[in-house]
Design an enzyme around this catalytic site. Structure first.
Site, short mmCIF file in Angstrom:
data_model
loop_
_atom_site.label_atom_id
_atom_site.label_comp_id
_atom_site.label_asym_id
_atom_site.label_seq_id
_atom_site.Cartn_x
_atom_site.Cartn_y
_atom_site.Cartn_z
N TYR A 1 -3.62 -0.13 10.08
CA TYR A 1 -3.33 -0.43 8.61
C TYR A 1 -1.73 -0.01 8.17
O TYR A 1 -1.08 -0.88 7.38
CB TYR A 1 -4.23 0.38 7.66
CG TYR A 1 -4.27 0.21 6.37
CD1 TYR A 1 -3.63 0.92 5.32
CD2 TYR A 1 -5.00 -0.98 5.97
CE1 TYR A 1 -3.74 0.43 3.96
CE2 TYR A 1 -5.19 -1.27 4.35
CZ TYR A 1 -4.36 -0.61 3.51
OH TYR A 1 -4.40 -0.57 2.44
N SER B 1 0.75 -1.30 0.00
CA SER B 1 -0.12 -0.18 0.02
C SER B 1 0.79 1.08 0.07
O SER B 1 2.16 1.21 0.50
CB SER B 1 -0.75 -0.07 1.24
OG SER B 1 -1.36 1.22 1.47
P1 NAP Z 1 -12.12 -4.64 -0.50
O1 NAP Z 1 -12.63 -4.05 -1.68
O2 NAP Z 1 -12.58 -4.16 0.92
O3 NAP Z 1 -12.19 -6.33 -0.62
C1 NAP Z 1 -11.45 -6.92 0.53
C2 NAP Z 1 -11.56 -8.60 -0.05
O4 NAP Z 1 -10.87 -9.34 1.03
C3 NAP Z 1 -13.02 -8.96 0.02
O5 NAP Z 1 -13.12 -9.89 -1.19
C4 NAP Z 1 -13.21 -9.62 1.41
O6 NAP Z 1 -14.32 -10.58 1.24
C5 NAP Z 1 -11.95 -10.22 1.53
N1 NAP Z 1 -11.29 -10.30 3.09
C6 NAP Z 1 -11.37 -9.56 4.08
N2 NAP Z 1 -10.86 -9.90 5.09
C7 NAP Z 1 -10.62 -11.25 4.78
C8 NAP Z 1 -10.18 -12.61 5.37
N3 NAP Z 1 -9.82 -12.27 6.99
N4 NAP Z 1 -10.08 -13.63 5.01
C9 NAP Z 1 -10.62 -13.87 3.50
N5 NAP Z 1 -10.90 -12.97 2.88
C10 NAP Z 1 -11.19 -11.65 3.54
O7 NAP Z 1 -10.33 -4.24 -0.84
P2 NAP Z 1 -9.70 -3.62 -1.88
O8 NAP Z 1 -9.67 -2.30 -2.07
O9 NAP Z 1 -10.03 -4.69 -3.13
O10 NAP Z 1 -8.31 -4.04 -1.39
C11 NAP Z 1 -7.50 -5.47 -1.75
C12 NAP Z 1 -6.04 -5.40 -1.00
O11 NAP Z 1 -5.50 -4.23 -1.68
C13 NAP Z 1 -6.01 -5.01 0.61
O12 NAP Z 1 -5.18 -5.68 1.19
C14 NAP Z 1 -5.89 -3.54 0.59
O13 NAP Z 1 -5.32 -3.30 1.75
C15 NAP Z 1 -5.08 -3.48 -0.52
N6 NAP Z 1 -5.07 -2.06 -1.03
C16 NAP Z 1 -6.23 -1.32 -1.60
C17 NAP Z 1 -6.06 -0.03 -1.92
C18 NAP Z 1 -7.28 0.80 -2.48
O14 NAP Z 1 -7.12 1.85 -2.66
N7 NAP Z 1 -8.45 -0.09 -2.50
C19 NAP Z 1 -4.92 0.50 -2.06
C20 NAP Z 1 -3.67 -0.24 -1.82
C21 NAP Z 1 -3.95 -1.42 -1.17
P3 NAP Z 1 -14.86 -11.00 2.60
O15 NAP Z 1 -15.30 -9.80 3.54
O16 NAP Z 1 -16.25 -11.79 2.26
O17 NAP Z 1 -14.06 -11.75 3.40
C1 GCO Z 2 -6.95 5.33 3.31
C2 GCO Z 2 -6.97 4.49 2.24
C3 GCO Z 2 -5.84 3.87 1.68
C4 GCO Z 2 -5.75 2.91 0.54
C5 GCO Z 2 -4.66 2.41 0.16
C6 GCO Z 2 -3.62 3.28 -0.35
O1 GCO Z 2 -7.84 5.53 4.08
O2 GCO Z 2 -5.97 6.04 3.08
O3 GCO Z 2 -7.86 3.33 2.25
O4 GCO Z 2 -4.94 3.30 2.79
O5 GCO Z 2 -6.85 2.11 0.99
O6 GCO Z 2 -4.00 1.84 1.07
O7 GCO Z 2 -2.48 2.74 -0.99
#
Ligand code: NAP
Ligand code: GCO
Length: 264
Positions: free
Chosen positions: A157, A144
């Site tokens: 986080y 992230s």
């Molecule tokens: P999201 O939309 O909240 O989706 C999260 C997924 O993970 C869902 O399928 C959820 O399904 C599953 N999940 C959560 N906890 C779990 C657990 N304990 N065991 C198994 N499955 C679990 O998140 P996203 O935005 O796609 O992010 C995916 C990854 O990218 C995360 O690691 C997040 O930190 C990272 N990330 C996101 C962003 C962003 O801007 N969106 C940026 C940087 C990094 P269930 O709830 O059904 O389990």
């Molecule tokens: C926040 C956001 C970020 C993104 C991502 C950025 O609250 O700042 O959720 O944490 O999810 O991780 O890379």
């Protein structure tokens, strides 16, 4: 010719019911991999299986909490029996809690660490023995911006994602000699359910201040989409990246490179 193909490979993408995980699993499938994924909720699973099918992908889904070590071990064993040993693990499952640290209950802090840092360790540990035996494997941890930067309300986080960057480097260091590559992908701000609260329209219909802030802070002047992660994950899952190890590939539209606009 550079080989980006994943034909004959088995990929496990954790938390790939929707969002970034779903897009990455789709990309890996389009590159030829067989897909397994997990999530916790039956409702999310049912919808995900229908969504994969609609994309022509026969994904194998498991209701399994990525923090449940016995459950993850059983899932990996079943994948091995039905699809074959896991060649590619994408540690994508993750949550965030946005609470000022001095107000955050320690149970909530621990839960974020458990899912965002301990679960990637648990899942990597489950697939490593077979990868070591076969002397090849790809582990990709979804880091992230918070692997590098802090901000208000995301202490748990940021601690987890900072730790995940170092776990990535340590797995790379400890298992590189088995021809196992462990790298990270660091998405910037991506439009998914996880960031929906940061993009909600205000009562007067105006954009959320954080939405405007991120667009101004991103040289690409936009939020990322899950599709922006598809090429990077195929690259890191393929033989094309066999000499890349311990690296975090930031897919952030340039945020980390940019000091930000001078206020008008
Ligand atoms: P999201 O939309 O909240 O989706 C999260 C997924 O993970 C869902 O399928 C959820 O399904 C599953 N999940 C959560 N906890 C779990 C657990 N304990 N065991 C198994 N499955 C679990 O998140 P996203 O935005 O796609 O992010 C995916 C990854 O990218 C995360 O690691 C997040 O930190 C990272 N990330 C996101 C962003 C962003 O801007 N969106 C940026 C940087 C990094 P269930 O709830 O059904 O389990
Ligand atoms: C926040 C956001 C970020 C993104 C991502 C950025 O609250 O700042 O959720 O944490 O999810 O991780 O890379």
């Amino acid at each position: 010719m550079v080989n980006f193909s994943l034909e004959g490979k088995v990929a496990l993408v954790t938390g790939a019911a929707y969002g970034i995980g779903f897009a990455m699993a789709k990309a890996l499938a389009e590159a030829g991999a067989k897909i397994a994924f997990n999530c916790r909720s039956q409702a999310n699973m049912d919808k995900a299986l229908a969504d994969y099918k609609a994309e022509g992908i026969e994904a194998k889904g498991y209701i399994c909490d990525a923090t449940d070590e016995a459950g993850v071990k059983a899932m990996v064993e079943d994948i091995e029996k039905t699809l074959g040993p896991v060649d590619i693990l994408v540690n994508n499952a993750g949550i965030i809690k946005r609470v000022p640290m001095h107000e955050m209950p320690s149970e909530e802090f621990r839960q974020v660490i458990d899912i965002d840092l301990v679960a990637p360790y648990i899942c990597a540990k489950a697939v490593l023995p077979s990868m070591m035996e076969r002397r090849h494997g790809k582990i990709i941890n979804i880091c992230s911006m918070m692997s590098e930067l802090g901000r208000e309300t995301v202490s748990a986080y940021a601690a987890a994602k900072g730790g995940l960057k170092m776990l990535t480097r340590n797995i790379a260091s400890e298992y590189g000699e088995y021809n196992i590559q462990c790298n990270g992908i660091g998405p910037g701000y991506i439009a998914t359910p996880q960031t929906a609260p940061l993009r909600e329209r205000q009562p007067d219909g105006s954009r959320h201040p954080f939405d405007s802030f991120i667009v101004a802070k991103t040289p690409a002047a936009r939020w990322g989409t899950p599709e922006d992660l598809m090429g990077p994950v195929v690259f890191l899952a393929s033989e094309a990246s066999d000499f890349i190890n311990g690296h975090v590939l930031y897919v952030d539209g340039g945020i980390l490179a940019y000091i930000g606009k001078q206020p008008k």
